[in-house]
Design an enzyme around this catalytic site. Sequence first.
Site, PDB file in Angstrom:
ATOM      1  CE1 TYR A 176      -3.779   2.445   0.514  1.00  0.00           C
ATOM      2  CE2 TYR A 176      -2.322   3.436   2.155  1.00  0.00           C
ATOM      3  CZ  TYR A 176      -3.458   3.500   1.350  1.00  0.00           C
ATOM      4  OH  TYR A 176      -4.256   4.626   1.387  1.00  0.00           O
ATOM      5  CE  LYS A 203      -3.409   5.224  -1.885  1.00  0.00           C
ATOM      6  NZ  LYS A 203      -4.414   5.774  -2.827  1.00  0.00           N
TER       7      LYS A 203
END
Length: 248
Positions: A140, A144
């Site tokens: 994750y 990002k």
Amino acid sequence: MSLVLVTGASGGLGLATATALADAGHDVVLHARDASRVTDKSFLSRMRDVVYADLADLDEIVGLARQANRIGRFDAVIHNAGVLNGPEVFAVNIVCPYVLTVLMTPPERSIVLSSSMHMSGSTDLDAVDFSRPGNRSRPYEDSKLYVTAFALALAGRRTDSLAHAVDPGWVPTRMGGRAAPDSLEEGHRTQEWLATADESEISPRSGGYWYHRRPRQPHPAARSAQFQRELMDKLEAHTGFALTAGTV
């Protein structure tokens, strides 16, 4: 009045963003994975249109781009859809914004949702396999960082339009959890503003990383021309689609 596409808008921040834009008089196209994701049908009448696609599937992302192009040229696209963990993280969080940007008629503004967690993303692109995020220790965070770098790279490559990344904060959505300390309202206000405000109000005009309508410094790699170039090359090789200057 602006024509705005919001991805991942069947709930959470996406739905809050879409409904706030519609309440302000804008024409909003809401994206959801499928019709079953829209549990409250009452707000659909306020949308200009609703489009469906599974953003973990490359073919469906391509189909979504075609649906969007049939609607027309968008004033803004808010790449809100996101996945916190699992095998779909890279597909939804970075591959989808890239492919939609390549294949859609270039909008005047592109806004991607980042996260403060991008600061912990890995800058090692050598071992990245966009089809296997489970091999990464922090997929994750990595995704990002990549999508933040993508937005800033897009700002440099398409200078006739605007591109920004937004950290919405840790907000109480299904992804963030009920204990999240940040404001849900503040969590969607910045991307709405970037999508619709007069350009003269936005500084920097393009290539910003924002938190609650204030620019912040992103991870240094996100502004690195070499990192951006390597990332774009990886995305092109993975998808088979190349980003052009995109002027219309």
